[in-house]
Design a protein around this motif. Structure first.
Motif, PDB file in Angstrom:
ATOM      1  N   LEU A 299      -3.860 -33.179  -1.876  1.00 17.92           N
ATOM      2  CA  LEU A 299      -2.690 -32.316  -1.712  1.00 17.92           C
ATOM      3  C   LEU A 299      -2.499 -31.874  -0.268  1.00 17.92           C
ATOM      4  O   LEU A 299      -1.490 -31.236   0.044  1.00 17.92           O
ATOM      5  CB  LEU A 299      -2.819 -31.073  -2.600  1.00 17.92           C
ATOM      6  CG  LEU A 299      -2.928 -31.306  -4.107  1.00 17.92           C
ATOM      7  CD1 LEU A 299      -3.079 -29.973  -4.819  1.00 17.92           C
ATOM      8  CD2 LEU A 299      -1.711 -32.058  -4.626  1.00 17.92           C
ATOM      9  N   PRO A 309       0.995 -29.419   3.516  1.00 19.01           N
ATOM     10  CA  PRO A 309       0.955 -30.118   2.227  1.00 19.01           C
ATOM     11  C   PRO A 309       1.144 -31.619   2.454  1.00 19.01           C
ATOM     12  O   PRO A 309       1.778 -32.045   3.426  1.00 19.01           O
ATOM     13  CB  PRO A 309       2.128 -29.505   1.461  1.00 19.01           C
ATOM     14  CG  PRO A 309       2.377 -28.182   2.119  1.00 19.01           C
ATOM     15  CD  PRO A 309       2.037 -28.373   3.555  1.00 19.01           C
ATOM     16  N   GLN A 568       5.309 -32.650  -3.079  1.00 18.63           N
ATOM     17  CA  GLN A 568       5.600 -31.703  -4.141  1.00 18.63           C
ATOM     18  C   GLN A 568       6.043 -30.378  -3.542  1.00 18.63           C
ATOM     19  O   GLN A 568       5.765 -30.081  -2.376  1.00 18.63           O
ATOM     20  CB  GLN A 568       4.398 -31.512  -5.061  1.00 18.63           C
ATOM     21  CG  GLN A 568       3.118 -31.114  -4.384  1.00 18.63           C
ATOM     22  CD  GLN A 568       1.941 -31.181  -5.354  1.00 18.63           C
ATOM     23  OE1 GLN A 568       1.730 -32.165  -6.047  1.00 18.63           O
ATOM     24  NE2 GLN A 568       1.173 -30.108  -5.412  1.00 18.63           N
ATOM     25  N   SER A 571       2.113 -26.411  -3.419  1.00 17.17           N
ATOM     26  CA  SER A 571       0.763 -26.962  -3.282  1.00 17.17           C
ATOM     27  C   SER A 571      -0.214 -25.819  -3.109  1.00 17.17           C
ATOM     28  O   SER A 571      -0.025 -24.947  -2.251  1.00 17.17           O
ATOM     29  CB  SER A 571       0.675 -27.904  -2.080  1.00 17.17           C
ATOM     30  OG  SER A 571       1.593 -28.963  -2.190  1.00 17.17           O
ATOM     31  N   ILE A 573      -3.935 -25.166  -2.005  1.00 18.33           N
ATOM     32  CA  ILE A 573      -4.963 -25.879  -1.252  1.00 18.33           C
ATOM     33  C   ILE A 573      -6.155 -24.957  -1.040  1.00 18.33           C
ATOM     34  O   ILE A 573      -6.017 -23.866  -0.466  1.00 18.33           O
ATOM     35  CB  ILE A 573      -4.405 -26.371   0.096  1.00 18.33           C
ATOM     36  CG1 ILE A 573      -3.218 -27.311  -0.149  1.00 18.33           C
ATOM     37  CG2 ILE A 573      -5.485 -27.061   0.899  1.00 18.33           C
ATOM     38  CD1 ILE A 573      -2.520 -27.766   1.109  1.00 18.33           C
ATOM     39  N   GLN A 645       8.335 -27.173   4.408  1.00 17.02           N
ATOM     40  CA  GLN A 645       7.202 -26.442   3.860  1.00 17.02           C
ATOM     41  C   GLN A 645       6.616 -25.577   4.979  1.00 17.02           C
ATOM     42  O   GLN A 645       6.820 -25.835   6.169  1.00 17.02           O
ATOM     43  CB  GLN A 645       6.122 -27.412   3.350  1.00 17.02           C
ATOM     44  CG  GLN A 645       6.458 -28.146   2.075  1.00 17.02           C
ATOM     45  CD  GLN A 645       6.203 -27.326   0.829  1.00 17.02           C
ATOM     46  OE1 GLN A 645       5.579 -26.271   0.884  1.00 17.02           O
ATOM     47  NE2 GLN A 645       6.689 -27.807  -0.312  1.00 17.02           N
TER      48      GLN A 645
END
Length: 765
Positions: A299, A309, A568, A571, A573, A645
């Motif tokens: 990811l 991500p 996606q 995420s 993490i 992101q």
């Protein structure tokens, strides 16, 4: 030339005469270099670029030493795969030194001396060196692995040229050691022009300064000046009266504890933090950089130390088709100074000791600089004066930078709205010609690489591609660079093949702004162009005479723009867990980060098997029921869209976990009033103060070495409208003192329940 060889008609010439022709010229040139250019070891060239994950290519260059010039005519490649650190970091230094040797050994005929009897001349071949060369040599020295690596110690006869920072995944950064570089006359000329321009504007003002000072002095003696001074003193008296300072006070002072200016950090009794008030120091603490818990996490993607991500490159913009070509060398050759901005920062503080202090509003009062007080990493970042300090005060929004501070009980956040700031910059210089294409950005995006098309490639010469912001007039601005990439000539592809310039870290392009692709090279390369109608939103620029010419509307630079397509929208993490023996009550996360408006970046820790976000809504959850967790699993939640992101800079990060002490002692710097006094009054404001759990006290230190501690004659409390306690301490001394040190102390019955001193005011009678 200092010496010459003289020849006469019909004179015999011996080999020494011919050798002296070169030796005399060489000696004179050595003296010129040593006397006028540099007499200390220095280098020129040797541009180093990352050519692979753990590979480095150093271009040709020269070393100057004691007037002699040593040359290396070809590039040198290094592969650090075998010496990469296992878990931390290493520093490698590429150094150079000069040597001399005889080269180019060739068979040549030599005349054999005749014997006593006359005979025909005879020759015998012998190997002989025909060239005496001064050669520049390169070598590497490797430091030891450490979380805070140090450069290796090298022999003083070696000249450091390049510093390479290695991480377990490869090369993290490549830094040219510019202090050892031979100064260019062009650079000196540019600096001199800047000084002359400043002198031309400042000289008339400096000349008139003495008359201005005299005029001010005369005004002060006049009635008008006296009236103005009187009105100022009257207004100060009103302010002091509103703050409870009596009119007969001989002197007064105040400290809001936003910085350590008035704190004696070297005093052995000092055991407190100065952080928006006096606070309890750490009883236990640990610092660590943010790190990816699982380097193989599908990811996550780490590029240049920045965590994103997982994503895939995606073609976002293509300017074409190709209808012509641009000869890069046909424009002005110059040395350009690039000022690269760095990723701005975010700070999240969560825990029991982060009680709200009313003096935090002073960060926005224009009297303090919150940037240096809030966003400084433990390694001691040096912030340059990047903003307009007109009238000597800091403006929270100057330079387009907006610092947003949120102070809630047990939850503090500080963010900078600009994704890239110029508080800390990286400056380098690139020589060559340049062309540029500006383009608008309609949607937020993360730029991963730029593709160019070379119609002709020179025999040698690297190409640099720069992404920078455009000025308000639409010109490329090389003082606002946000990304750079470089490729050597062997890596250039001939069109129709595409040459892809990938940036070490994807770069954020903000919607509504205009950016520029700048292509720089010193070689005779040709790049493809498109017709002037192919890209209505862009403008092609060239440099003529050292400045950008008016935009060329007949053509455009043909290029492809690749952005990150995230796999996606959300995420989670995992990061390295947080640990502190004895338990954790507070977290302080400081990191470089960019969080576009449509995204969010949230840190979460696991407490009693449940994940809680570090947010105001979860204040108190970390230590609910009096628990002191010694280990906290940590992860970051990246939420956005497939196109944009948030990102997190792991290299520029620090997590401070702590548990406060149950007592504090703060020592102020000596306070010296205008005249000796025996009557001192000190007020301290205690916030989040509960007398059932807390105590607060002030004493003063006087005498030789400030070793005598004097207790207050009395004290009294006033409860403010917001519930804070303002305690006044009265000191009636038996003998007048000329100076004293204020000692503030406090205690709490539990590390989970703290208070702070918001400000201190004092006056003498």
């Amino acid at each position: 030339m200092e010496n010459t060889v003289l020849f006469q008609q019909y004179m015999e010439v011996v080999p020494d005469d011919m050798n002296n022709l070169q030796q005399y010229a060489s000696d004179s040139l050595d003296h010129v270099v040593g006397d006028t250019i540099t007499s200390v070891p220095a280098y020129s060239g040797f541009a180093a670029v990352k050519s692979g994950p753990a590979q480095l290519t150093v271009a040709a260059g020269r070393i100057y030493n004691a007037g002699k010039v040593y040359a290396l005519g070809q590039s040198t490649s290094y592969d650090f795969t075998s010496i990469l650190p296992v878990a931390a970091k290493k520093i490698v230094i590429i150094s150079g030194w000069g040597s001399e040797s005889d080269t180019n050994v060739t068979q040549r005929n030599f005349l054999i001396p005749a014997t006593s009897t006359p005979q025909a001349p005879q020759y015998k071949p012998q190997p002989v060196a025909l060239t005496h060369a001064r050669i520049a040599n390169l070598g590497q020295s490797t430091g030891t692995e450490s979380p805070d690596p140090q450069a290796p110690v090298i022999d003083p006869t070696l000249l450091p040229i390049v510093q390479v920072l290695l991480t377990p995944t490869g090369i993290s950064s490549v830094t040219m050691l510019a202090a050892n570089q031979v100064p260019s006359l062009q650079d000196v000329d540019n600096r001199l022009e800047t000084i002359e321009a400043w002198e031309a504007g400042a000289a008339p003002q400096l000349v008139s300064l003495s008359s201005d000072v005299q005029r001010l002095s005369n005004d002060a003696r006049q009635k008008t000046g006296s009236n103005l001074t009187g009105r100022m003193l009257a207004r100060i008296a009103v302010l002091e009266s509103k703050n409870g300072i009596p009119s007969n006070a001989a002197d007064s002072s105040a400290d809001f504890f936003l910085d350590t200016t008035s704190s004696d950090l070297t005093n052995p009794l000092m055991n407190a933090l100065t952080r928006e008030g006096i606070r309890f120091a750490d009883n236990g603490a640990a610092d660590a950089a943010l790190g990816l818990f699982n380097p193989l996490n599908p990811l996550a993607t780490v590029a240049g130390g920045v965590l994103l991500p997982a994503y895939d490159p995606s073609l976002r913009l293509s300017v074409g088709p190709q209808t012509g070509q641009i000869q890069l060398s046909s424009y002005s050759y110059a040395t350009s100074t690039l000022v690269q901005k760095t990723m701005s920062r975010v700070r999240v503080r969560y825990g029991t000791e982060f009680t709200v202090c009313t003096n935090s509003a002073y960060w926005q009062s224009g009297k303090y600089d919150p940037i240096t007080g809030i966003f400084t990493l433990p390694n001691g970042d040096v912030f340059k004066a990047a903003f307009d300090l007109t009238n000597g005060v800091y403006s929270a929004n100057s330079g387009g930078l907006s610092h947003v501070a949120v102070r809630l009980q047990q939850f503090w956040t500080d963010t900078v709205s600009d994704p890239y700031w110029d508080r800390i910059t990286v400056t380098n210089q690139i020589s060559g010609t340049q062309v540029a294409e500006t383009f608008p950005v309609g949607q937020d995006m993360w730029l991963q690489s730029i593709g160019l098309f070379f119609t002709k490639i020179d025999a040698q010469g690297s190409v640099n591609v720069v992404i920078c912001q455009a000025t308000s007039t639409g010109l490329p601005d090389l003082t606002q660079v946000i990304a750079q990439a470089s490729l050597d000539q062997p890596h250039l592809q001939l069109a129709p093949a595409e040459t892809n310039f990938a940036f070490a870290t994807p770069v954020y392009l903000q919607a509504g702004k205009r950016y520029a692709v700048v292509v720089m090279t010193g070689a005779n390369h040709f790049v493809a162009s498109a017709d002037g109608t192919a890209f209505p939103g862009g403008t092609f620029f060239t440099v003529v005479g050292g400045a950008y010419a008016q935009g060329d509307l007949t053509k455009h630079l043909a290029f492809n723009l690749y952005t990150c397509k995230f796999r996606q929208a959300i995420s989670t993490i995992d990061l390295n867990p947080l640990q502190l023996a004895g338990g954790i009550t507070s977290l302080d996360i400081l990191a470089g980060a960019i969080t576009p408006g449509a995204t969010s970046l949230t840190f979460e820790v696991q407490v009693n098997g449940q994940w809680i976000s570090l947010a105001a809504a979860n204040a108190g959850a970390l230590n609910a029921g009096g628990s002191l967790p010694p280990l906290l699993p940590l992860h970051a939640v990246f939420a956005g869209t497939p196109d944009v992101q948030p990102v997190l800079n792991l290299l520029q990060s620090n997590v401070h976990v702590s548990r406060p002490n149950t007592s504090f002692t703060h020592m102020a710097l000596p306070r010296t009033p205008p005249a000796a006094t025996s009557s001192i009054r000190i007020i301290e404001r205690y916030e989040s103060f509960d007398p059932n759990f807390h105590t607060g006290k002030v004493t003063i230190m006087t005498g030789a070495g400030y070793a005598t501690e004097t207790q207050p004659s009395s004290y009294s409390d006033v409860i403010a409208s917001d519930g804070a306690t303002e305690r006044t301490f009265v000191f009636n001394l038996g003998a007048a003192v000329t100076s004293w040190v204020t000692k503030s102390a406090g205690t709490t019955t539990s590390a989970l329940k703290t208070f702070h001193v918001a400000w201190r005011k004092d006056w003498v009678l």
